[in-house]
Design a protein around this motif. Structure first.
Motif, PDB file in Angstrom:
ATOM      1  N   ALA A  36       0.841  -1.207   0.000  1.00 50.95           N
ATOM      2  CA  ALA A  36       0.000   0.000   0.000  1.00 50.95           C
ATOM      3  C   ALA A  36       0.870   1.249   0.000  1.00 50.95           C
ATOM      4  CB  ALA A  36      -0.920  -0.012   1.223  1.00 50.95           C
ATOM      5  N   CYS A  37       1.932   1.260   0.828  1.00 49.61           N
ATOM      6  CA  CYS A  37       2.815   2.429   0.895  1.00 49.61           C
ATOM      7  C   CYS A  37       3.541   2.634  -0.427  1.00 49.61           C
ATOM      8  CB  CYS A  37       3.826   2.264   2.033  1.00 49.61           C
ATOM      9  SG  CYS A  37       3.039   2.436   3.647  1.00 49.61           S
ATOM     10  N   GLN A  38       3.893   1.504  -1.037  1.00 47.70           N
ATOM     11  CA  GLN A  38       4.580   1.622  -2.336  1.00 47.70           C
ATOM     12  C   GLN A  38       3.629   2.220  -3.374  1.00 47.70           C
ATOM     13  OE1 GLN A  38       5.998  -2.342  -3.022  1.00 47.70           O
ATOM     14  NE2 GLN A  38       7.902  -2.000  -1.851  1.00 47.70           N
ATOM     15  N   ARG A  39       2.353   1.791  -3.348  1.00 46.85           N
ATOM     16  CA  ARG A  39       1.387   2.305  -4.327  1.00 46.85           C
ATOM     17  C   ARG A  39       1.203   3.817  -4.168  1.00 46.85           C
ATOM     18  NH1 ARG A  39      -1.562  -2.231  -3.025  1.00 46.85           N
ATOM     19  NH2 ARG A  39      -3.001  -1.104  -1.687  1.00 46.85           N
ATOM     20  N   LEU A  40       1.291   4.292  -2.917  1.00 43.78           N
ATOM     21  CA  LEU A  40       0.979   5.694  -2.667  1.00 43.78           C
ATOM     22  C   LEU A  40       2.242   6.569  -2.540  1.00 43.78           C
ATOM     23  CD1 LEU A  40      -1.833   4.783  -0.226  1.00 43.78           C
ATOM     24  CD2 LEU A  40      -2.183   6.149  -2.275  1.00 43.78           C
ATOM     25  N   GLU A  41       3.379   5.936  -2.674  1.00 39.72           N
ATOM     26  CA  GLU A  41       4.650   6.634  -2.517  1.00 39.72           C
ATOM     27  C   GLU A  41       4.753   7.813  -3.485  1.00 39.72           C
ATOM     28  OE1 GLU A  41       7.102   5.997  -0.225  1.00 39.72           O
ATOM     29  OE2 GLU A  41       8.158   7.757  -1.046  1.00 39.72           O
ATOM     30  N   MET A  42       4.363   7.557  -4.733  1.00 39.87           N
ATOM     31  CA  MET A  42       4.484   8.571  -5.786  1.00 39.87           C
ATOM     32  C   MET A  42       3.602   9.782  -5.464  1.00 39.87           C
ATOM     33  SD  MET A  42       6.662   8.152  -8.058  1.00 39.87           S
ATOM     34  CE  MET A  42       6.153   9.310  -9.280  1.00 39.87           C
ATOM     35  N   GLN A  43       2.369   9.471  -5.003  1.00 37.52           N
ATOM     36  CA  GLN A  43       1.433  10.554  -4.662  1.00 37.52           C
ATOM     37  C   GLN A  43       1.999  11.405  -3.526  1.00 37.52           C
ATOM     38  OE1 GLN A  43      -2.492   9.201  -3.455  1.00 37.52           O
ATOM     39  NE2 GLN A  43      -3.010  11.241  -2.722  1.00 37.52           N
ATOM     40  N   ALA A  44       2.603  10.729  -2.537  1.00 37.67           N
ATOM     41  CA  ALA A  44       3.174  11.436  -1.393  1.00 37.67           C
ATOM     42  C   ALA A  44       4.322  12.321  -1.837  1.00 37.67           C
ATOM     43  CB  ALA A  44       3.652  10.435  -0.339  1.00 37.67           C
ATOM     44  N   ARG A  45       5.122  11.737  -2.707  1.00 36.67           N
ATOM     45  CA  ARG A  45       6.284  12.488  -3.171  1.00 36.67           C
ATOM     46  C   ARG A  45       5.838  13.729  -3.940  1.00 36.67           C
ATOM     47  NH1 ARG A  45      10.594   8.548  -5.738  1.00 36.67           N
ATOM     48  NH2 ARG A  45      10.640   7.439  -3.782  1.00 36.67           N
ATOM     49  N   ARG A  46       4.781  13.532  -4.802  1.00 35.61           N
ATOM     50  CA  ARG A  46       4.251  14.664  -5.594  1.00 35.61           C
ATOM     51  C   ARG A  46       3.795  15.797  -4.684  1.00 35.61           C
ATOM     52  NH1 ARG A  46       1.672  11.193  -9.272  1.00 35.61           N
ATOM     53  NH2 ARG A  46      -0.264  11.389  -8.117  1.00 35.61           N
ATOM     54  N   GLN A  47       3.249  15.406  -3.537  1.00 33.70           N
ATOM     55  CA  GLN A  47       2.727  16.434  -2.619  1.00 33.70           C
ATOM     56  C   GLN A  47       3.753  16.927  -1.619  1.00 33.70           C
ATOM     57  OE1 GLN A  47      -1.821  15.089  -2.277  1.00 33.70           O
ATOM     58  NE2 GLN A  47      -1.054  16.375  -0.636  1.00 33.70           N
ATOM     59  N   GLY A  48       4.925  16.365  -1.672  1.00 37.30           N
ATOM     60  CA  GLY A  48       6.000  16.747  -0.748  1.00 37.30           C
ATOM     61  C   GLY A  48       5.757  16.288   0.655  1.00 37.30           C
ATOM     62  N   VAL A  49       5.091  15.128   0.776  1.00 38.30           N
ATOM     63  CA  VAL A  49       4.770  14.568   2.095  1.00 38.30           C
ATOM     64  C   VAL A  49       5.639  13.319   2.306  1.00 38.30           C
ATOM     65  CG1 VAL A  49       2.974  13.496   3.511  1.00 38.30           C
ATOM     66  CG2 VAL A  49       2.405  15.429   2.031  1.00 38.30           C
ATOM     67  N   ALA A  50       6.209  13.219   3.475  1.00 34.91           N
ATOM     68  CA  ALA A  50       7.048  12.051   3.756  1.00 34.91           C
ATOM     69  C   ALA A  50       6.181  10.911   4.264  1.00 34.91           C
ATOM     70  CB  ALA A  50       8.080  12.426   4.812  1.00 34.91           C
ATOM     71  N   LEU A  51       6.243   9.783   3.547  1.00 33.34           N
ATOM     72  CA  LEU A  51       5.442   8.603   3.940  1.00 33.34           C
ATOM     73  C   LEU A  51       6.366   7.604   4.611  1.00 33.34           C
ATOM     74  CD1 LEU A  51       2.789   7.013   3.874  1.00 33.34           C
ATOM     75  CD2 LEU A  51       3.379   6.262   1.565  1.00 33.34           C
ATOM     76  N   ASP A  52       6.075   7.290   5.855  1.00 33.27           N
ATOM     77  CA  ASP A  52       6.997   6.460   6.644  1.00 33.27           C
ATOM     78  C   ASP A  52       6.266   5.225   7.159  1.00 33.27           C
ATOM     79  OD1 ASP A  52       8.924   5.542   8.354  1.00 33.27           O
ATOM     80  OD2 ASP A  52       8.387   6.945   9.967  1.00 33.27           O
ATOM     81  N   LEU A  53       6.788   4.055   6.811  1.00 37.04           N
ATOM     82  CA  LEU A  53       6.186   2.804   7.302  1.00 37.04           C
ATOM     83  C   LEU A  53       7.070   2.237   8.399  1.00 37.04           C
ATOM     84  CD1 LEU A  53       4.157   0.422   7.133  1.00 37.04           C
ATOM     85  CD2 LEU A  53       5.631  -0.561   5.380  1.00 37.04           C
ATOM     86  N   ASN A  69      -7.528   4.194   0.716  1.00 38.25           N
ATOM     87  CA  ASN A  69      -8.327   5.352   1.105  1.00 38.25           C
ATOM     88  C   ASN A  69      -7.751   6.080   2.308  1.00 38.25           C
ATOM     89  OD1 ASN A  69     -10.861   6.267   2.982  1.00 38.25           O
ATOM     90  ND2 ASN A  69     -11.026   6.885   0.833  1.00 38.25           N
ATOM     91  N   VAL A  70      -7.420   5.289   3.342  1.00 36.97           N
ATOM     92  CA  VAL A  70      -6.975   5.919   4.592  1.00 36.97           C
ATOM     93  C   VAL A  70      -5.612   6.609   4.405  1.00 36.97           C
ATOM     94  CG1 VAL A  70      -6.316   5.452   6.997  1.00 36.97           C
ATOM     95  CG2 VAL A  70      -8.314   4.333   6.026  1.00 36.97           C
ATOM     96  N   ILE A  71      -4.639   5.890   3.795  1.00 40.13           N
ATOM     97  CA  ILE A  71      -3.314   6.506   3.596  1.00 40.13           C
ATOM     98  C   ILE A  71      -3.418   7.633   2.557  1.00 40.13           C
ATOM     99  CG2 ILE A  71      -0.874   6.088   2.999  1.00 40.13           C
ATOM    100  CD1 ILE A  71      -1.324   3.154   3.857  1.00 40.13           C
ATOM    101  N   GLY A  72      -4.273   7.375   1.538  1.00 40.66           N
ATOM    102  CA  GLY A  72      -4.485   8.400   0.498  1.00 40.66           C
ATOM    103  C   GLY A  72      -5.042   9.669   1.115  1.00 40.66           C
ATOM    104  N   ASN A  73      -6.031   9.540   2.007  1.00 44.05           N
ATOM    105  CA  ASN A  73      -6.600  10.713   2.690  1.00 44.05           C
ATOM    106  C   ASN A  73      -5.526  11.444   3.484  1.00 44.05           C
ATOM    107  OD1 ASN A  73      -9.185  10.513   1.809  1.00 44.05           O
ATOM    108  ND2 ASN A  73     -10.030   9.590   3.681  1.00 44.05           N
ATOM    109  N   ALA A  74      -4.698  10.658   4.200  1.00 42.93           N
ATOM    110  CA  ALA A  74      -3.655  11.256   5.048  1.00 42.93           C
ATOM    111  C   ALA A  74      -2.714  12.105   4.193  1.00 42.93           C
ATOM    112  CB  ALA A  74      -2.888  10.158   5.783  1.00 42.93           C
ATOM    113  N   ILE A  75      -2.355  11.578   3.008  1.00 43.16           N
ATOM    114  CA  ILE A  75      -1.454  12.331   2.126  1.00 43.16           C
ATOM    115  C   ILE A  75      -2.184  13.554   1.566  1.00 43.16           C
ATOM    116  CG2 ILE A  75      -0.102  12.208  -0.028  1.00 43.16           C
ATOM    117  CD1 ILE A  75       0.152   9.121   0.545  1.00 43.16           C
ATOM    118  N   LYS A  76      -3.481  13.266   1.147  1.00 42.65           N
ATOM    119  CA  LYS A  76      -4.292  14.307   0.503  1.00 42.65           C
ATOM    120  C   LYS A  76      -4.465  15.533   1.391  1.00 42.65           C
ATOM    121  CE  LYS A  76      -8.313  12.688  -0.687  1.00 42.65           C
ATOM    122  NZ  LYS A  76      -9.375  11.889  -1.302  1.00 42.65           N
TER     123      LYS A  76
END
Ligand code: ADP
Length: 586
Positions: A443-460, A481-488
């Motif tokens: 899940a983190c890998q799937r959303l890694e790109m989105q986090a990076r685009r938003q300049g948010v650090a995703l840490d597992l 949804n949940v991790i996506g919302n957190a990044i969003k």
């Protein structure tokens, strides 16, 4: 005591016996008396006939009185005289010619009814009379004397028959003494007999009195086969049938009472004046203060004469009471064309109304959600169609917007379909083993790109080595949804941290961010359909407002729980708890 049937029976029995004895006694005494007197008369007549033959010459010899001549002995005086008795020889004029009663009477006219009748009638006459001076009964027999055909006088014999009367008195005394004894014996017999009759009657009376009080445990003891025995059998039969009918009735009433008491709907009965008579538990629960409000239930529920439309037997209305919506169905109980009372069935329709309201809201929300992208697509398409001189760049941008809006509609319909599939269990649930680390890492890998685009650090954080049963695809949807919302909802430079830990037999996953957070008042609603705190922002970021609703449905399906905690401006934490399968190696 005086009204008892036994006493009446004994008295009637005694009276009957007394009457019978009196009748027999009177007949017997009279007949015996007459017979004895008749025998006496016959004896005296015989004696008078003999005497007549002797004394007749006294009347015929010269017709003079025997006593006239001094020295002439009175013939009759030589006959022995029984006590109080006397013999008289009278000539045809009724003058005493001779007598045994003393010479003083000779020559005197005899005034005597028997003698007078014999003198007048020239026939034998006899009569009994009572002499009070001597206290005795006398029998007088007078016989006419004839010389050829000529009536010459009468011979009258008066004798005491007191001995006959004494005998009669003795016989009467014996009879009445015997009668008294018979009556006493009869009374005793009557008491005994009456008991045999009254006992079964008393038994039946006692039994019926008990039956009237509802006691059917006893039965009449039937000892004879007569009418009383048949009465006993009939009463026993009646008791059996009544007991069966009553217990059946009681069972039916208990059943009804149980149904009414424990039924979900409230039941309230009113009398003809709309005063409350009975309320079951459910009805009392509908009233704000329960049983305390029973007496004013009619007013509270609107069961009032003025609110009942006339010429109707049923009424329906909905009343709001203490925040609850109550549906009241009132029916009039008719008996012989008259209203005998009313029954109200009360149903709490608050939840039902809430559901209807939610359904209405849902339809409105869906329409609204679909209308926004559709309006947008329509206006861009119109712009494209109408303005032929648009440059390539603008056309491309317009088409991109249309595509994005169409994508959004597709996402909304997909989410809605998935949601309804989860709710109606129409979705295919493919269960398998899910490795916690693999699931979270992917899940983190799937959303890694989105986090990076938003300049948010995703840490597992390190995930415990464990597996559990679940539908991988559905669970992926939750994390997306949940991790996506957190990044969003986290601004650039923020951080999203995903962690997992094993809590006894549960896996707890936390997704924490340092984003915008959610106001406290919105927190309870974020799991509702189409609920978005900031609508514009959510739409901009492609949100449908259905993500968390779906996530909760999926977690529910897995037997887990999902929750959200947030502080406005500081960040949000969403946690999931999933049950682990027992005995499965980590
Ligand atoms: P959406 O598709 O709009 O994100 P969701 O059901 O996933 O819908 O979320 C509902 C609402 O909850 C969002 O619109 C957002 O306002 C709020 N929300 C959810 N997650 C977060 C978060 N991590 N930070 C701030 N707000 C959030």
């Amino acid at each position: 005591m005086w009204r008892s049937i036994r006493l009446k029976f004994v008295v009637i029995y005694l009276l009957l016996m007394l009457f019978t004895l009196q009748l027999i006694g009177a007949y017997f005494v009279r007949t015996l008396n007459a017979s004895l007197v008749r025998d006496e008369v016959r004896g005296v007549q015989k004696q008078v006939s003999l005497l007549a033959a002797i004394v007749k010459p006294e009347l015929t010899s010269g017709g003079g009185r025997s006593g006239d001549k001094p020295g002439d002995a009175s013939l009759l005086s030589v006959f022995p005289q029984p006590q109080g008795g006397a013999i008289y020889l009278l000539n045809s004029k009724g003058v005493v010619e001779d007598t045994s009663a003393g010479s003083a009477l000779i020559g005197q006219k005899r005034i005597d009814s028997v003698a007078t009748q014999a003198l007048v009638g020239h026939k034998s006459v006899s009569a009994v009379r009572y002499d009070p001076s001597a206290d005795q009964h006398l029998l007088a027999v007078a016989m006419p004397l004839f010389q050829g055909d000529r009536f010459i006088g009468i011979l009258e014999d008066v004798v005491s028959i007191q001995s006959t009367y004494s005998t009669m008195r003795q016989v009467t005394t014996i009879f009445y003494t015997g009668s008294a004894l018979v009556l006493a014996f009869t009374a005793l017999l009557g008491i005994g007999l009456s008991r045999t009759i009254s006992r079964p009657i008393l038994d039946v009376t006692r039994q019926t009195a008990r039956m009237a009080k509802g006691d059917f445990s006893r039965r009449v003891q039937v000892v004879s086969d007569d009418e009383l025995g048949q009465l006993g059998h009939a009463v026993n039969d009646l008791a059996d049938k009544l007991q069966t009918a009553l217990s059946e009735n009681l069972r039916e009433r208990e059943r009804l009472r149980a149904i009414i008491t424990y039924m979900g709907d409230g039941v309230l009965t009113f009398d003809r004046d709309l005063r409350p008579v009975y309320a079951n538990e459910a009805a009392l629960r509908c009233l704000p203060r329960g049983a305390e409000d029973f007496s004013r239930a009619g007013r509270l529920l609107g069961v009032q004469r003025e609110s009942l439309a006339p010429a109707q037997e049923e009424w329906n209305w909905v009343r709001e009471l203490d925040g609850a919506l109550l549906h009241v169905h009132l029916t009039a109980i008719q008996r012989e064309a008259d209203t005998d009372g009313y029954v109200a069935v009360i149903r709490d329709v608050t939840e039902q109304e809430r559901l209807y309201q939610k359904q209405r809201e849902f339809v409105a929300n869906v329409s609204h959600e679909l209308r926004t992208p559709l309006t947008s697509i329509k206006s861009y398409l119109e712009a494209l169609g109408e303005s032929g001189d648009l440059d390539e760049q603008t056309r491309r941008t317009f088409l991109d917007v249309c595509r994005q809006e169409a994508d959004r509609m597709v996402r909304i319909t997909q989410d809605l379909l998935q949601l309804s599939g989860l709710e109606t269990q129409g979705i295919r649930y493919v269960e398998g083993w899910v490795d916690a680390e693999e699931w979270l890492t992917a899940a983190c890998q799937r959303l890694e790109m989105q986090a990076r685009r938003q300049g948010v650090a995703l840490d597992l954080r390190p995930v415990p080595q464990l597996r559990f049963r679940g539908d991988k695809d559905l669970l992926d949807r939750v994390l997306d949804n949940v991790i996506g919302n957190a990044i969003k909802y986290t601004a650039a430079g923020g951080q999203v941290r995903v962690s997992a830990e094993c809590e006894r037999d549960k896996l707890r996953v936390c997704v924490e961010d340092t984003g915008i957070g959610i106001p406290e008042s919105d927190l309870p609603h974020v799991f509702e359909r189409f609920y978005r705190v900031d609508k514009a922002r959510s739409r901009r970021s492609g949100g449908t407002g259905l993500g968390l609703t779906l996530a909760r449905e999926i977690i529910d399906l897995h037997g887990g729980r999902i929750g959200i905690e947030s502080k406005l401006g500081q960040g949000t934490k969403v946690w999931l708890v999933l049950p682990l399968t027992e005995g499965e190696p980590a």
